[in-house]
Write a protein that holds these residues in place. Structure first.
Motif, PDB file in Angstrom:
ATOM      1  N   ILE A 212       0.849  -1.191   0.000  1.00  0.00           N
ATOM      2  CA  ILE A 212       0.000   0.000   0.000  1.00  0.00           C
ATOM      3  C   ILE A 212       0.884   1.240   0.000  1.00  0.00           C
ATOM      4  O   ILE A 212       2.041   1.190   0.428  1.00  0.00           O
ATOM      5  CB  ILE A 212      -0.968   0.036   1.211  1.00  0.00           C
ATOM      6  CG1 ILE A 212      -0.178   0.079   2.524  1.00  0.00           C
ATOM      7  CG2 ILE A 212      -1.916  -1.152   1.178  1.00  0.00           C
ATOM      8  CD1 ILE A 212      -1.070   0.255   3.743  1.00  0.00           C
ATOM      9  N   ALA A 213       0.337   2.356  -0.485  1.00  0.00           N
ATOM     10  CA  ALA A 213       1.119   3.587  -0.564  1.00  0.00           C
ATOM     11  C   ALA A 213       0.186   4.784  -0.506  1.00  0.00           C
ATOM     12  O   ALA A 213      -0.973   4.716  -0.932  1.00  0.00           O
ATOM     13  CB  ALA A 213       1.935   3.619  -1.856  1.00  0.00           C
ATOM     14  N   ILE A 214       0.690   5.881   0.034  1.00  0.00           N
ATOM     15  CA  ILE A 214      -0.094   7.117   0.114  1.00  0.00           C
ATOM     16  C   ILE A 214      -0.096   7.803  -1.251  1.00  0.00           C
ATOM     17  O   ILE A 214       0.952   8.003  -1.861  1.00  0.00           O
ATOM     18  CB  ILE A 214       0.481   8.070   1.180  1.00  0.00           C
ATOM     19  CG1 ILE A 214       0.293   7.477   2.582  1.00  0.00           C
ATOM     20  CG2 ILE A 214      -0.190   9.446   1.095  1.00  0.00           C
ATOM     21  CD1 ILE A 214       0.900   8.323   3.690  1.00  0.00           C
ATOM     22  N   GLU A 215      -1.295   8.163  -1.709  1.00  0.00           N
ATOM     23  CA  GLU A 215      -1.427   8.893  -2.968  1.00  0.00           C
ATOM     24  C   GLU A 215      -1.581  10.389  -2.715  1.00  0.00           C
ATOM     25  O   GLU A 215      -0.981  11.202  -3.406  1.00  0.00           O
ATOM     26  CB  GLU A 215      -2.627   8.366  -3.761  1.00  0.00           C
ATOM     27  CG  GLU A 215      -2.996   9.184  -4.991  1.00  0.00           C
ATOM     28  CD  GLU A 215      -1.878   9.271  -6.014  1.00  0.00           C
ATOM     29  OE1 GLU A 215      -1.918  10.191  -6.851  1.00  0.00           O
ATOM     30  OE2 GLU A 215      -0.946   8.437  -5.976  1.00  0.00           O
ATOM     31  N   GLU A 216      -2.395  10.775  -1.730  1.00  0.00           N
ATOM     32  CA  GLU A 216      -2.624  12.183  -1.428  1.00  0.00           C
ATOM     33  C   GLU A 216      -2.681  12.391   0.085  1.00  0.00           C
ATOM     34  O   GLU A 216      -3.011  11.467   0.838  1.00  0.00           O
ATOM     35  CB  GLU A 216      -3.947  12.676  -2.040  1.00  0.00           C
ATOM     36  CG  GLU A 216      -4.008  12.650  -3.558  1.00  0.00           C
ATOM     37  CD  GLU A 216      -3.336  13.861  -4.200  1.00  0.00           C
ATOM     38  OE1 GLU A 216      -2.675  14.631  -3.460  1.00  0.00           O
ATOM     39  OE2 GLU A 216      -3.467  14.029  -5.417  1.00  0.00           O
ATOM     40  N   VAL A 217      -2.365  13.617   0.501  1.00  0.00           N
ATOM     41  CA  VAL A 217      -2.521  14.025   1.898  1.00  0.00           C
ATOM     42  C   VAL A 217      -3.383  15.280   1.925  1.00  0.00           C
ATOM     43  O   VAL A 217      -3.107  16.248   1.201  1.00  0.00           O
ATOM     44  CB  VAL A 217      -1.157  14.312   2.568  1.00  0.00           C
ATOM     45  CG1 VAL A 217      -1.368  14.796   4.004  1.00  0.00           C
ATOM     46  CG2 VAL A 217      -0.279  13.074   2.542  1.00  0.00           C
ATOM     47  N   VAL A 218      -4.458  15.246   2.740  1.00  0.00           N
ATOM     48  CA  VAL A 218      -5.358  16.396   2.860  1.00  0.00           C
ATOM     49  C   VAL A 218      -5.168  16.997   4.248  1.00  0.00           C
ATOM     50  O   VAL A 218      -5.299  16.305   5.262  1.00  0.00           O
ATOM     51  CB  VAL A 218      -6.830  15.982   2.655  1.00  0.00           C
ATOM     52  CG1 VAL A 218      -7.743  17.207   2.776  1.00  0.00           C
ATOM     53  CG2 VAL A 218      -7.013  15.307   1.302  1.00  0.00           C
ATOM     54  N   ARG A 219      -4.851  18.290   4.287  1.00  0.00           N
ATOM     55  CA  ARG A 219      -4.633  18.985   5.564  1.00  0.00           C
ATOM     56  C   ARG A 219      -5.499  20.244   5.588  1.00  0.00           C
ATOM     57  O   ARG A 219      -5.414  21.069   4.677  1.00  0.00           O
ATOM     58  CB  ARG A 219      -3.162  19.349   5.722  1.00  0.00           C
ATOM     59  CG  ARG A 219      -2.820  20.060   7.038  1.00  0.00           C
ATOM     60  CD  ARG A 219      -1.314  20.220   7.177  1.00  0.00           C
ATOM     61  NE  ARG A 219      -0.660  18.911   7.257  1.00  0.00           N
ATOM     62  CZ  ARG A 219       0.658  18.728   7.116  1.00  0.00           C
ATOM     63  NH1 ARG A 219       1.448  19.762   6.867  1.00  0.00           N
ATOM     64  NH2 ARG A 219       1.172  17.517   7.211  1.00  0.00           N
ATOM     65  N   ASN A 220      -6.336  20.322   6.591  1.00  0.00           N
ATOM     66  CA  ASN A 220      -7.248  21.470   6.732  1.00  0.00           C
ATOM     67  C   ASN A 220      -8.107  21.656   5.479  1.00  0.00           C
ATOM     68  O   ASN A 220      -8.342  22.777   5.016  1.00  0.00           O
ATOM     69  CB  ASN A 220      -6.466  22.757   7.021  1.00  0.00           C
ATOM     70  CG  ASN A 220      -5.680  22.683   8.318  1.00  0.00           C
ATOM     71  OD1 ASN A 220      -6.149  22.089   9.301  1.00  0.00           O
ATOM     72  ND2 ASN A 220      -4.483  23.256   8.326  1.00  0.00           N
ATOM     73  N   GLY A 221      -8.540  20.529   4.919  1.00  0.00           N
ATOM     74  CA  GLY A 221      -9.445  20.571   3.776  1.00  0.00           C
ATOM     75  C   GLY A 221      -8.783  20.809   2.433  1.00  0.00           C
ATOM     76  O   GLY A 221      -9.475  20.915   1.413  1.00  0.00           O
ATOM     77  N   LYS A 222      -7.444  20.883   2.396  1.00  0.00           N
ATOM     78  CA  LYS A 222      -6.737  21.133   1.142  1.00  0.00           C
ATOM     79  C   LYS A 222      -5.686  20.051   0.891  1.00  0.00           C
ATOM     80  O   LYS A 222      -5.039  19.579   1.830  1.00  0.00           O
ATOM     81  CB  LYS A 222      -6.057  22.508   1.171  1.00  0.00           C
ATOM     82  CG  LYS A 222      -7.031  23.676   1.282  1.00  0.00           C
ATOM     83  CD  LYS A 222      -6.282  25.003   1.278  1.00  0.00           C
ATOM     84  CE  LYS A 222      -7.255  26.182   1.374  1.00  0.00           C
ATOM     85  NZ  LYS A 222      -6.527  27.480   1.383  1.00  0.00           N
ATOM     86  N   PHE A 223      -5.529  19.694  -0.388  1.00  0.00           N
ATOM     87  CA  PHE A 223      -4.510  18.712  -0.753  1.00  0.00           C
ATOM     88  C   PHE A 223      -3.124  19.333  -0.614  1.00  0.00           C
ATOM     89  O   PHE A 223      -2.891  20.469  -1.059  1.00  0.00           O
ATOM     90  CB  PHE A 223      -4.702  18.239  -2.199  1.00  0.00           C
ATOM     91  CG  PHE A 223      -5.871  17.319  -2.392  1.00  0.00           C
ATOM     92  CD1 PHE A 223      -5.761  15.969  -2.087  1.00  0.00           C
ATOM     93  CD2 PHE A 223      -7.080  17.798  -2.874  1.00  0.00           C
ATOM     94  CE1 PHE A 223      -6.834  15.113  -2.269  1.00  0.00           C
ATOM     95  CE2 PHE A 223      -8.159  16.959  -3.052  1.00  0.00           C
ATOM     96  CZ  PHE A 223      -8.040  15.604  -2.743  1.00  0.00           C
ATOM     97  N   LEU A 224      -2.207  18.602   0.003  1.00  0.00           N
ATOM     98  CA  LEU A 224      -0.828  19.082   0.110  1.00  0.00           C
ATOM     99  C   LEU A 224      -0.147  19.005  -1.260  1.00  0.00           C
ATOM    100  O   LEU A 224      -0.287  18.018  -1.981  1.00  0.00           O
ATOM    101  CB  LEU A 224      -0.036  18.236   1.105  1.00  0.00           C
ATOM    102  CG  LEU A 224      -0.306  18.431   2.600  1.00  0.00           C
ATOM    103  CD1 LEU A 224       0.708  17.619   3.409  1.00  0.00           C
ATOM    104  CD2 LEU A 224      -0.219  19.899   2.997  1.00  0.00           C
ATOM    105  N   THR A 225       0.578  20.047  -1.585  1.00  0.00           N
ATOM    106  CA  THR A 225       1.330  20.034  -2.845  1.00  0.00           C
ATOM    107  C   THR A 225       2.744  19.506  -2.641  1.00  0.00           C
ATOM    108  O   THR A 225       3.391  19.074  -3.586  1.00  0.00           O
ATOM    109  CB  THR A 225       1.401  21.455  -3.440  1.00  0.00           C
ATOM    110  OG1 THR A 225       1.979  22.342  -2.475  1.00  0.00           O
ATOM    111  CG2 THR A 225       0.010  21.948  -3.819  1.00  0.00           C
ATOM    112  N   ASN A 226       3.216  19.536  -1.391  1.00  0.00           N
ATOM    113  CA  ASN A 226       4.553  19.044  -1.067  1.00  0.00           C
ATOM    114  C   ASN A 226       4.426  17.812  -0.175  1.00  0.00           C
ATOM    115  O   ASN A 226       4.175  17.925   1.023  1.00  0.00           O
ATOM    116  CB  ASN A 226       5.361  20.137  -0.365  1.00  0.00           C
ATOM    117  CG  ASN A 226       6.783  19.686  -0.042  1.00  0.00           C
ATOM    118  OD1 ASN A 226       7.204  18.598  -0.442  1.00  0.00           O
ATOM    119  ND2 ASN A 226       7.517  20.516   0.695  1.00  0.00           N
ATOM    120  N   LEU A 227       4.591  16.637  -0.780  1.00  0.00           N
ATOM    121  CA  LEU A 227       4.399  15.396  -0.033  1.00  0.00           C
ATOM    122  C   LEU A 227       5.650  14.961   0.723  1.00  0.00           C
ATOM    123  O   LEU A 227       5.716  13.842   1.223  1.00  0.00           O
ATOM    124  CB  LEU A 227       3.952  14.283  -0.986  1.00  0.00           C
ATOM    125  CG  LEU A 227       2.569  14.481  -1.618  1.00  0.00           C
ATOM    126  CD1 LEU A 227       2.208  13.287  -2.494  1.00  0.00           C
ATOM    127  CD2 LEU A 227       1.503  14.693  -0.556  1.00  0.00           C
TER     128      LEU A 227
END
Length: 552
Positions: free
Chosen positions: A245-260
């Protein structure tokens, strides 16, 4: 009135050129079943007709520039396949292509000597009978380099265009019928049945043989609680510590992180992609996570073409495929394959998957080939410049001047620069749409000018040539294919599918390939067509200036 119109066209040749292109492309759409007249022949015929208005004076540099753009692009496109074709596994195809060229040269040159064919007519017959339009340019380049009067050069170039027009139609239709209908009869084979047996014997299919691809891929969303062990860790840390398994996206405070690369924080939402069984194991471990509805967090897919490097292994590719990535297509040694276990360093694979995961994962097997929407004009221009310099070299053997000419030099420069670009995909990009324009407009503008300049002398030249050029064209079209067919059968022991497919390539006659594909409802002939087509483009294009030099 008519005199005024003719005078306007003669004093404004650019008007005549674009009218020739417009009407020529329209005429080129005419087709009967598998035979299509084609833009090149259409433009030439229209040019010859409009050329009846009078003697057009068009600067030679116009033709030279556009032909060099065309021929460099041809080399650029076939360069990688041309180099790859010299690997041992394609030895039979190389031999067949070389034998075809030698036979074609011997047959053509012998007929030219017997019937005292002039060198201009000879260049045109080779271009038309062997359906290699580029020969018009290389033959003209060779004529330009001759130590004869300008009037003689102009007359010879007119003969090239007219002989091409007289021999091209049979060179296409006659060879198409020969390869589709007559060749199988000579070999006592049913082409459709032989193709079916070939496919079964070689296990040709569209499956991803040998690679295990999971169909149980899921995307799930989790919120990190304050006791989660992944807080303070990076996405890479998560991926490395959790198999499958792997992380595709991270959402912080309702917004997708651009810097993973940022550390994960409490209350972050992570979108994870992976296989069902790996998710089950992950859930059993307990990680202080609360699951959310993944449908509320849309993820995007992307497509990337990857050049495989020495880091590549089939195990690494299989791992990527088990994270929801699929293979769209792959090329091995310049040809498309469906058996992905054949992939090795230097091959290309087109992958489709989750955007962020795919960007991270491909670093383990290679790097992305720059698709590019902008043409590297500097790379292309320097290549053509070096090619023209190469073509300016003249070697005299027994008083016979041999030269590639500007066109031949640009062709060989294109071969090298195309091969170099494949090895270093992030430089020298010429997008497919640009290559199509350079090939089509480059060749046909050149052909249009040739037709306009030859038009005023067309009727007289046609009377002088008569039926002999047409008959010689028939022999030059058919005999090389017939003799090479038999050589490949009895000496190289090639099966009928590889034999006919590679003959379509050696003779650079795509119309015949389309015809046998339609006849058998199969595209398997393209496997042998591709390497020999690359070779044929080079060998036949160089043949024209050689014949011109020897007949002077």
């Amino acid at each position: 009135m008519w005199h005024s119109i003719c005078n306007f066209f003669l004093t404004n040749p650019s008007v005549a050129i674009f009218l020739t292109l417009g009407l020529g492309y329209l005429l080129g759409r005419f087709h009967i079943k598998n035979f299509k007249l084609g833009a090149t022949v259409g433009v030439l015929l229209v040019g010859l007709v409009i050329g009846q208005m009078g003697k057009f004076q068009i600067a030679p540099v116009v033709k030279n520039i556009f032909f060099d753009l065309f021929i460099f692009t041809i080399g650029y496109e076939v360069g990688p396949a041309f180099i790859a074709s010299f690997k041992k596994k394609g030895l039979k195809f190389i031999i067949q292509s070389v034998v075809f060229t030698i036979i074609a040269f011997i047959v053509a040159f012998g007929l030219f000597k017997i019937f005292h064919v002039q060198f201009g007519e000879a260049g045109g017959i080779i271009a038309g009978a062997l359906t290699q339009s580029a020969c018009i340019g290389t033959a003209n380049s060779a004529i330009e380099a001759l130590h004869i009067s300008q009037a003689a050069k102009t007359a010879a170039m007119s003969q090239v265009a007219i002989a091409y027009a007289l021999t091209y139609v049979f060179g296409t239709v006659g060879v198409l019928i020969f390869l589709k209908n007559i060749a199988p009869a000579i070999l006592h084979k049913n082409l459709r049945e032989a193709t079916k047996q070939y496919i079964e014997k070689n296990h040709i299919s569209s499956s991803t043989q040998g690679l295990k691809v999971s169909a149980n891929i899921r995307v799930r969303a989790f919120k990190l609680e304050k006791d989660c062990k992944f807080i303070g860790k990076t996405v890479a840390d998560f991926d490395n510590s959790n198999k499958g398994i792997a992380i595709e996206e991270v959402v912080r405070n309702g917004k997708f992180l651009t810097n993973l690369t940022q550390p994960l924080e409490n209350q972050d939402v992570i979108l994870v992609v992976g296989d069902i069984k790996d998710f089950a194991k992950f859930a059993d471990e307990g990680h202080a996570l609360s699951e959310l509805d993944a449908n509320n967090f849309p993820v995007s897919l992307t497509e990337k073409t990857v050049l495989l490097t020495k880091e590549f292994t089939s195990q690494k590719l299989e791992k990527i495929l088990n994270h929801g990535v699929v293979i769209d297509s792959a090329t091995h040694d310049g040809e498309k394959i469906s058996d992905y276990t054949r992939l090795t360093e230097g091959d290309y694979v087109k992958l489709v998957g989750m955007t962020n995961y795919l960007s991270r994962a491909i670093k383990d097997i290679g790097y992305e080939k720059a698709a590019g929407t902008k043409t590297d004009v500097s790379y292309m221009s320097i290549g053509i410049f070096l090619g023209i310099l190469l073509g300016a070299i003249v070697i005299t053997i027994h008083t016979i001047p041999l030269t590639l000419g500007g066109g031949g030099g640009a062709l060989f420069a294109g071969l090298y620069f195309g091969w170099l670009q494949q090895k270093h995909p992030n430089i020298g990009v010429i997008p497919p749409s640009t290559r199509w324009l350079l090939k089509s407009l480059g060749l046909n503008l050149f052909i249009g000018v040739v037709g306009l300049e030859a038009g005023s002398g067309f009727v007289q030249a046609l009377k002088e040539m008569g039926w002999l050029v047409f008959v010689i064209g028939i022999l030059v079209s058919i005999l090389p294919h017939l003799l090479t067919l038999l050589f490949s059968k009895f000496v190289l022991k090639m099966n009928i599918v590889d034999n006919i497919g590679s003959l379509c390539g050696s003779g650079t006659i795509t119309a015949a390939l389309n015809a046998v594909n339609a006849e058998t409802d199969s595209t398997v002939f393209a496997l042998s067509y591709t390497p020999t087509y690359a070779l044929g483009n080079i060998f036949l294009t160089v043949m024209a200036p050689l014949v011109v030099a020897l007949l002077v």
